[in-house]
Design an enzyme around this catalytic site. Structure first.
Site, PDB file in Angstrom:
ATOM      1  N   ASP A 104      34.284  52.573  33.973  1.00 39.13           N
ATOM      2  CA  ASP A 104      34.897  51.365  33.905  1.00 39.13           C
ATOM      3  C   ASP A 104      35.908  51.383  33.077  1.00 39.13           C
ATOM      4  OD1 ASP A 104      35.561  48.633  34.787  1.00 39.13           O
ATOM      5  OD2 ASP A 104      34.065  47.694  33.602  1.00 39.13           O
ATOM      6  N   LYS A 105      36.904  50.404  33.067  1.00 35.33           N
ATOM      7  CA  LYS A 105      38.165  50.508  32.219  1.00 35.33           C
ATOM      8  C   LYS A 105      37.779  49.413  31.071  1.00 35.33           C
ATOM      9  CE  LYS A 105      41.821  48.291  32.930  1.00 35.33           C
ATOM     10  NZ  LYS A 105      42.031  47.529  31.643  1.00 35.33           N
ATOM     11  N   LYS A 136      47.155  29.657  37.708  1.00 37.12           N
ATOM     12  CA  LYS A 136      47.453  31.048  37.021  1.00 37.12           C
ATOM     13  C   LYS A 136      46.711  32.060  38.055  1.00 37.12           C
ATOM     14  CE  LYS A 136      43.847  30.863  33.590  1.00 37.12           C
ATOM     15  NZ  LYS A 136      43.559  30.744  32.068  1.00 37.12           N
ATOM     16  N   THR A 188      37.961  50.416  38.337  1.00 37.00           N
ATOM     17  CA  THR A 188      38.144  49.152  37.699  1.00 37.00           C
ATOM     18  C   THR A 188      38.760  48.164  38.679  1.00 37.00           C
ATOM     19  OG1 THR A 188      39.499  48.045  36.113  1.00 37.00           O
ATOM     20  CG2 THR A 188      40.714  50.039  37.251  1.00 37.00           C
ATOM     21  N   ASP A 226      40.823  45.912  37.807  1.00 35.83           N
ATOM     22  CA  ASP A 226      42.268  45.688  37.508  1.00 35.83           C
ATOM     23  C   ASP A 226      43.102  46.198  38.419  1.00 35.83           C
ATOM     24  OD1 ASP A 226      41.411  44.526  35.231  1.00 35.83           O
ATOM     25  OD2 ASP A 226      41.876  45.993  33.758  1.00 35.83           O
ATOM     26  N   ARG A 277      41.476  48.077  41.791  1.00 34.74           N
ATOM     27  CA  ARG A 277      41.249  46.759  42.724  1.00 34.74           C
ATOM     28  C   ARG A 277      39.861  47.004  43.364  1.00 34.74           C
ATOM     29  NH1 ARG A 277      44.197  42.339  41.419  1.00 34.74           N
ATOM     30  NH2 ARG A 277      46.451  42.489  41.632  1.00 34.74           N
ATOM     31  N   ASP A 334      30.320  48.801  30.464  1.00 38.85           N
ATOM     32  CA  ASP A 334      30.026  48.112  29.241  1.00 38.85           C
ATOM     33  C   ASP A 334      29.009  46.920  29.437  1.00 38.85           C
ATOM     34  OD1 ASP A 334      31.463  46.542  30.760  1.00 38.85           O
ATOM     35  OD2 ASP A 334      32.282  45.223  29.171  1.00 38.85           O
TER      36      ASP A 334
END
EC number: 7.6.2.1
Length: 1203
Positions: free
Chosen positions: A452-453, A620, A734, A736, A847, A873
């Protein structure tokens, strides 16, 4: 009346009510009693309704239990009689397996389920049959008892600890509401439906529905470290109807709400239910539930209704659910043991044929001397019996101690991981931990690492770094000459002294943004107002002016803290209002709705009524989502903002967009009514709510974008570079966005600037453009029909093909997003995708949903015969389950290189040496019987004394091999880290495989040949100096077994590369112990005198050890057995060199290890882009808004339907 009311509250059976009714009806002669009578009748009817409803539910639950389990949980507060009808368990937990009465039978039953133990039990039974018994029963019984005892003692110790832990937990006390007052009760006695009181720093007793608390708005802060490893506090909140009870015991005692909710399950992130109270339904979700394993923090007290108890709690539902994992060596051992069985059967068959021939040609004519038994009618029958006799004798080819020794070795190597001080993280006082003891050697064979990032490669500590507001970029620092300046510790920080509520820890360096705030730029103010309102952060201010924010994610905390420092301070919030101090002035915004974040929406919004009576929506979220929701008039501003986002992402910053919309009041009221309707839906609620959200989150006006920095952990680039040298391929999985993930990949050395290419996989066009595909560029011949993999696939195999390692014609990287992965998996392109990914030096999968991350790992495991390692983590995605099911835990990513390159490599090497030596020594020991059978008429007579057979694996050779397997090091830890290339043999499984096993077999056969014929030739027709013959059976047996022990001892001495005092003690001490036992068993005044029927080698030790032929035989045997091994070790690097042999030569040529080179700071290049990063979790939205109509002490506001 009092009696009837009391009966009504106690929910008694209808018959009692009928009796009371008759008593009252007899007294109802006057008209004044009519009203009371009417009330009584209504209450009785209500109780009838309750009773039959309860019976109906009970019957349905009985049907559910018969049909296979509880489908839905139903309970009522403060009604033990009702809840007991469903048979819910109490709160006792039991992690132990045994008790005093069932330990022995259950443990033995479990142990004999293991094939090896069952095999030796069968051997024992065979030995008890006198017709085929060739060994004394104790040769099998004693080793079997020792092995079973060692395992049983280990299991008993573990279970005693579990009993102690269970008793400690079950006997904890908690306050329970009983008969209108709080009484202490043990945890084990808590029942479903009880109302309990928890206090600050107290662990949660069971899974409970939060009713009320001491904090404002009935919020309760909890720590979930035991569940997911996270120490940041989380917030739960009671629904408004129960929070009104506060700590009023009378109200709590009268509370009789009914709860329908999910049946017990192990899904830590899910809970749905409905509370029915006073004729109204209230929706329940996870934000109302306190899970067992959490700890109450910063909350003086709270009350809760027990929903799940004991084994039904989510913590216990997740305990012990992880599947048992077997290593590659375990699978190989199973195959080899099967081979050994076949080899054993062949030898027994050969010896049985030899016996039949011998009996036919010789034994038949010597029956006067060697008479056949009554049950032997022919040589054929005798051969059948001899087959089983030899099966018993040769059983030591698969010794029972093998499996126990493997467990001990793995356990010892696990302790090394737990004790490693260089993997101890002092800031959190947390050591590395091996949660399983069965996978240590797998750590030395890892080929693919899935990481994972966020929180794994990075610190997961977010810092507001830059922003773009209405087309202006802020955050970049320039000097007086207009040159861009790199921010460092010496760079002057912005002075926030004008803001008394600013966070002193916050650092920002661009003064132009502060100037814009002070000049009251309307767009800047609106931007920070949006950040101060659009979130689910909780503000706590126990000391005047000292604000503490509790955020569901670090990203939100960073954004709210930034708004705070620039003058828009979140001061407090309630379910109805948000109080913000704007440039020193306090403003109260009425919170109308929170449209919370989800993985699908990738955005969140809040709707507020401003002090100026305007209804505003602030939003947002991910730029890819918000760009589709903007007004057409924002196109130009969007283009500028996208350029700024490009720059942010190129620096590896985490970005999101900010937008707003002013809502028409009539439109909002109509939308709100629709939203309220779907919120009460019990079917497909989430999708309906999402659709309603989309109706209002459109036609937005762009405000700008934020950029948050998530720094890499210490030594991440060096660690990944080291792992790359070890040929471990690292894939980043990830959620992200692509740009940030790619730039983190470059910053951490997963991607390198010197790569020949970096492909972005687009599955939709791969079929049409195969000649330009990544696979074609990496390996052009891979698309030809002559390619071995393509030829095999053309045969349409039923089983998945195993793809070998392929070498590309360059150095490449691969980028793939979740959508392309889904297209590849659905479009039968998974094999092509995997081939491209496996030939890439690094892979970034962005993604990705948690499910897709699992699919990537499964894809590799499906087609590649390699060891994979997934690391995260434990705080993202399915983090709770990840923590509960992890095999190894440690605090810093750079500890991974010690775990793999040191502990993993040592464990693999030690296990391989152990297996090679163990099989060798047992082949040499057992096959001596084979050679001896040719000289004993194939009579199944043993070549050794039976006690030597008993003690060989159990005593004489046990400790030396354990010393080798626990302490050996081919090189020390410094060299292991300095030369990661040493890791490669484990990935290729070079040190123990079927080929190495065959070498052990050949070596064992050769050694057994030497160990039999050298002593045979030495003492054949030999006499002592006094003329007495020494070629008797007992002397020969003593010489053979002594020579054998010397040979295997010298062999293990050759295998040992790292000598410690323990190794010396185990190796040479075991040999010395053999001679002590020899004199004790075989001397004139030893056990032979006490038990002559059992110990029959009377005086053999004294008579044989002083014969020169014994020592000559030992010397010749040792030389002839060890010399080939020495020669092979010398010639192997010359004739069959491995890549690591050159590394060993380099190490041996150095006196001192070299230090690591200092890595220069990496500079980001602005050319790497394609998308942006966004990471966020579902916030406290439902939790906050759930109390919109709560107790009167909160500030009231008008309904959104009214002005």
């Amino acid at each position: 009346m009092d009696v009837c009311v009391a009966t009504y509250r106690s929910r008694s059976i209808p018959g009692l009510h009928c009796k009371l009714f008759s008593q009252y009806s007899s007294r109802c002669e006057e008209k004044s009693y009519n009203v009371e009578l009417e009330i009584i009748i209504k209450k009785i009817l209500l109780n009838y309704s309750w009773y039959y409803s309860a019976m109906s539910i009970y019957e349905s639950r009985s049907e559910e239990r018969q049909s296979g389990g509880e489908q839905e949980r139903y309970l009522q507060a403060n009604n033990e009689e009702f809840n007991s009808m469903f048979g819910y368990p109490n709160n006792t937990i039991k992690t132990s397996k045994y008790n005093v009465f069932n330990f022995l039978p259950m443990n033995l039953f479990e142990q004999f389920q293991r094939l090896a133990n069952a095999y030796f039990l069968v051997l024992l039974i065979l030995q008890l049959i006198p017709q085929i018994s060739s060994l004394a029963w104790y040769t099998t019984v004693i080793p079997l008892i020792v092995v079973l005892s060692v395992t049983a003692v280990k299991d008993a110790i573990d279970d005693v600890k579990r009993h102690q832990n269970d008793n400690q937990v079950n006997n904890r006390s908690v306050l329970v509401l009983m008969n209108g007052r709080m009484e202490k009760k043990k945890w084990m006695n808590i029942q479903v439906g009880d109302i309990i009181k928890l206090e600050n720093n107290q662990p949660v007793t069971a899974d409970i529905l939060l009713l009320s608390s001491s904090e404002p708005y009935s919020m309760t802060y909890i720590e979930t470290a035991e569940l997911d490893g996270e120490t940041n506090l989380k917030v739960k909140q009671a629904i408004h109807v129960t929070s009104e009870m506060e700590n009023d015991l009378n109200l709590l005692s009268a509370f009789d709400g009914e709860v329908r909710c999910d049946a017990p399950n192990n899904k830590l992130g899910r809970f749905t239910g409905v509370l029915t109270y006073r004729g109204k339904n209230y929706l329940l979700d996870l934000d109302r539930l306190l899970l067992r394993g959490c700890i109450i923090r910063n909350t003086d007290w709270c009350y809760g209704l027990v929903i799940y108890t004991g084994p039904d709690t989510k913590l216990m539902q997740n305990s012990g659910k992880s599947s048992f994992k077997r290593t590659h060596i375990d699978h190989l051992m199973n195959v080899l043991v099967l081979w050994i069985f076949l080899f054993l059967g062949c030898m027994c068959f050969i010896l049985a044929i030899g016996h039949s021939i011998w009996e036919s040609k010789r034994g038949y004519y010597f029956q006067d001397i060697l008479p056949w038994k009554n049950y032997v009618s022919s040589s054929f029958v005798s051969a059948i019996l001899i087959f089983w006799s030899y099966f018993i004798i040769l059983n030591t080819m698969v010794p029972i101690s093998l499996y126990v020794s493997v467990e001990i070795i793995r356990l010892g190597n696990s302790f090394y991981i737990n004790w490693d001080q260089k993997m101890f993280y002092a800031p959190k006082n947390t050591p590395a931990q091996a949660c399983t003891t069965t996978l240590n050697e797998e750590l030395g064979q890892v080929k693919y690492l899935f990481s994972d990032k966020t929180g794994t490669l990075t610190k997961n500590i977010m810092v507001f770094n830059k922003c773009s507001i209405h087309g202006t970029l802020y955050g970049t620092v320039y000097d007086m000459y207009g040159q861009r300046v790199e921010v460092s510790e010496k760079t002057e920080k912005v002075n926030f002294s004008y803001n008394k509520l600013a966070d002193p820890k916050f650092a920002f360096y661009d003064k132009t943004l502060v100037d814009a705030v002070k000049k009251r730029d309307p767009w800047v103010h609106l931007f920070f107002r949006s950040l101060a309102l659009c979130h689910t952060v909780m503000a706590e201010e126990k000391v005047e002016g000292e604000l503490v924010y509790q955020a569901q994610s670090p990203d939100e905390g960073a954004l709210v803290t930034a708004a705070r420092n620039f003058g828009f301070v979140l001061r407090s919030r309630s379910p109805e209002t948000i109080t913000v101090v704007e440039m020193g002035k306090t403003k109260v915004y009425h919170l109308l709705a929170i449209l919370d974040f989800s993985n699908v929406r990738k955005r969140m919004s809040v709707i507020v009524r401003t002090p100026e009576d305007r209804i505003m929506l602030f939003c947002k979220g991910a730029d890819t989502i918000l760009c589709q929701l903007l007004l057409p008039s924002c196109t130009a501003l969007k283009d500028v903002t996208m350029e700024h986002l490009d720059e942010f992402a190129s620096e590896g910053l985490r970005t999101l967009m900010v937008a707003y919309r002013e809502l028409d009041k009539s439109f909002f009221h109509a939308w709100y009514r629709k939203h309220s309707e779907v919120s009460l839906s019990l079917e497909d609620r989430e999708s309906k709510i999402s659709s309603v959200y989309e109706e209002i989150e459109k036609d937005l006006t762009l405000l700008g974008a934020t950029a948050i920095e998530d720094k890499l952990q210490d030594e991440v680039p060096q660690t990944i570079k080291t792992l790359n040298k070890a040929k471990i391929k690292i894939w980043v999985l990830t959620g992200d966005k692509q740009e940030t993930a790619v730039n983190i990949a470059y910053a951490s050395n997963i991607f390198e600037d010197e790569m020949d290419g970096c492909f972005s996989w687009k599955a939709r066009i791969m079929r049409l453009l195969r000649k330009n595909s990544a696979l074609y560029k990496m390996k052009p011949e891979s698309l030809q029909e002559s390619d071995p993999i393509n030829r095999y696939l053309a045969t349409k195999p039923k089983k998945p093909v195993r793809i070998p390692e392929e070498e590309p014609n360059g150095n490449y990287g691969l980028i793939i997003n979740g959508y392309s992965l889904a297209c590849a998996l659905e479009g039968n392109l998974e094999l092509e995708l995997l081939r491209v990914a496996c030939m890439s030096n690094g892979v970034v999968c962005c993604r990705m949903t948690p499910l897709q991350k699992a699919q990537v790992v499964e894809l590799v495991k499906k087609y590649k015969k390699v060891v994979t390692l997934a690391i995260g983590d434990g705080a993202n995605d399915e983090g709770m389950q990840a923590m509960l099911n992890s095999d190894f835990t440690f605090c810093q990513f750079h500890y991974l290189q010690r775990l793999l390159l040191v502990h993993g490599r040592w464990s693999y090497n030690r296990m391989c040496k152990f297996l090679s030596y163990f099989f060798y020594k047992n082949f040499a020991f057992t096959l001596l019987h084979f050679w001896y059978s040719f000289y004993s008429g194939f009579s199944a007579q043993t070549v050794y004394d039976t006690w030597f057979i008993t003690f060989y694996n159990l005593v004489y050779t046990c400790l030396p091999v354990l010393g080798l397997s626990l302490f050996d090091q081919d090189v020390n830890e410094t060299w292991s880290l300095r030369f990661p290339e040493l890791y490669e043999p484990g990935q290729l499984n070079l040190y123990f495989n079927k080929k190495e096993f065959f070498k052990c077999l050949v070596h064992g056969i050769y050694s057994s040949f030497v160990l039999f014929f050298i002593p045979m030739g030495t003492i054949f027709n030999s006499v002592r100096s006094d003329g007495k013959e020494i070629s008797d059976y007992q002397s020969f047996s003593l010489i053979v077994q002594t020579s054998l022990l010397w040979v295997v001892t010298m062999q293990i001495a050759l295998e040992t590369t790292y000598w410690t005092m323990i190794n010396h003690l185990f190796t040479w001490g075991s040999l010395g112990f053999y001679f002590c036992i020899l004199f004790f068993l075989y001397s004139d005044d030893g056990l032979c005198i006490i038990l002559p029927n059992i110990f029959q080698f009377l005086g053999v030790a004294k008579n044989t050890l002083n014969v020169p032929q014994l020592w000559l035989s030992i010397m010749l045997s040792v030389v002839l057995c060890v010399l080939p091994a020495i020669g092979y070790q010398f010639l192997k690097p010359l004739l069959w060199p491995l890549s690591v042999d050159k590394v060993f030569d380099t190490i041996h040529g150095m006196r001192h290890p070299l230090t690591y080179p200092v890595r220069s700071k990496l500079k980001m290049t602005g050319s790497r882009r394609s998308a942006y990063a966004f990471s966020h979790k579902q916030g406290f939205g439902p939790l906050i808004t759930s109390g919109m109509f709560m107790k009167s002490k909160w500030p009231k506001r008008n309904s959104p339907h009214k002005k």
